[in-house]
Design an enzyme around this catalytic site. Structure first.
Site, PDB file in Angstrom:
ATOM      1  N   ASN A  62      -1.990  -0.082   7.140  1.00  0.00           N
ATOM      2  CA  ASN A  62      -1.561  -1.436   7.487  1.00  0.00           C
ATOM      3  C   ASN A  62      -0.713  -2.086   6.398  1.00  0.00           C
ATOM      4  O   ASN A  62      -0.640  -3.308   6.294  1.00  0.00           O
ATOM      5  CB  ASN A  62      -2.770  -2.304   7.871  1.00  0.00           C
ATOM      6  CG  ASN A  62      -3.769  -2.434   6.747  1.00  0.00           C
ATOM      7  OD1 ASN A  62      -3.559  -1.914   5.660  1.00  0.00           O
ATOM      8  ND2 ASN A  62      -4.860  -3.143   7.002  1.00  0.00           N
ATOM      9  N   TYR A  64     -12.269  -2.879  -3.970  1.00  0.00           N
ATOM     10  CA  TYR A  64     -12.890  -2.973  -2.635  1.00  0.00           C
ATOM     11  C   TYR A  64     -14.409  -2.959  -2.757  1.00  0.00           C
ATOM     12  O   TYR A  64     -15.090  -2.277  -1.994  1.00  0.00           O
ATOM     13  CB  TYR A  64     -12.408  -1.807  -1.770  1.00  0.00           C
ATOM     14  CG  TYR A  64     -10.977  -1.940  -1.283  1.00  0.00           C
ATOM     15  CD1 TYR A  64     -10.584  -2.999  -0.461  1.00  0.00           C
ATOM     16  CD2 TYR A  64     -10.010  -0.992  -1.615  1.00  0.00           C
ATOM     17  CE1 TYR A  64      -9.280  -3.111   0.007  1.00  0.00           C
ATOM     18  CE2 TYR A  64      -8.697  -1.098  -1.140  1.00  0.00           C
ATOM     19  CZ  TYR A  64      -8.340  -2.166  -0.329  1.00  0.00           C
ATOM     20  OH  TYR A  64      -7.052  -2.285   0.146  1.00  0.00           O
ATOM     21  N   LYS A  81       0.831  -1.206   0.000  1.00  0.00           N
ATOM     22  CA  LYS A  81       0.000   0.000   0.000  1.00  0.00           C
ATOM     23  C   LYS A  81       0.871   1.264   0.000  1.00  0.00           C
ATOM     24  O   LYS A  81       2.092   1.191   0.242  1.00  0.00           O
ATOM     25  CB  LYS A  81      -0.935  -0.041   1.217  1.00  0.00           C
ATOM     26  CG  LYS A  81      -1.933  -1.207   1.172  1.00  0.00           C
ATOM     27  CD  LYS A  81      -2.921  -1.144   2.338  1.00  0.00           C
ATOM     28  CE  LYS A  81      -3.921  -2.288   2.276  1.00  0.00           C
ATOM     29  NZ  LYS A  81      -4.958  -2.191   3.334  1.00  0.00           N
TER      30      LYS A  81
END
Ligand code: AMP
Length: 162
Positions: A126, A50, A10
């Site tokens: 994360n 997503y 990410k």
């Protein structure tokens, strides 16, 4: 069973200069990178990736998640290995870095909580996404990679690990 999974490093992993260290962990395990590219995704593409987050986690989470995921490029990788979907999730650790075990990528390179991220009105940083199950992996690999971007080759690991 040899299978494939989708991994995204990410924007926080890219911008913190952790791509190499995270990829080294995956290579150390013996996983094979069969596709890799940097992509700066837009909101429209993010909603495809997503597609079920709003339903599962709520519209607000989807909004902050997409803001975070489009702040810079991600490193998208298709990774091959034995039960790699399950094995990758184990190495990645649980979604919330605060709860992720030491020894996992999220547990070793981050520590923030859902409560903190929610309080700041931002996506939880994360570091890494990995497909949740085999069906999701097939969908996500098809979304991120064209067939000609995926490669079949032999690694030395296959002599000893596969
Ligand atoms: P999931 O597929 O349920 O793991 O969620 C997808 C992504 O949404 C996670 O990897 C996190 O980056 C983000 N996310 C999930 N829950 C939250 C939350 N409560 N606050 C901020 N981001 C979240």
């Amino acid at each position: 069973m040899i299978e494939r999974t989708l991994v995204l490093l990410k924007p926080d992993a890219v911008q913190r200069g952790l791509m190499g260290r995270i990829l080294s962990r995956l290579e150390d395990v013996g996983f094979k990178v069969v596709g890799a590219k940097m992509v700066w995704m837009d909101e429209e593409f993010g909603k495809k990736h997503y597609f079920d987050v709003a339903e599962r986690r709520g519209e607000k989470v989807l909004k902050v998640l997409l803001e975070f995921m489009t702040v810079g490029p991600v490193m998208a990788m298709c990774i091959e290995g034995v039960n790699v979907v399950e094995n990758m999730r184990k190495i990645v650790g649980t979604t919330e870095p605060k709860s992720a075990q030491p020894g996992t990528i999220r547990g070793d390179f981050a520590h923030v909580s859902f409560a903190y991220a929610d309080g700041q009105n931002m996506g939880i940083k994360n570091l890494i996404h990995a497909s949740g199950n085999s069906e999701e992996a097939k969908f996500e690999i098809g979304l991120w990679f064209k067939p000609e971007e995926l490669h079949s080759y032999k690694t030395v690991h296959e002599l000893h690990l596969f």
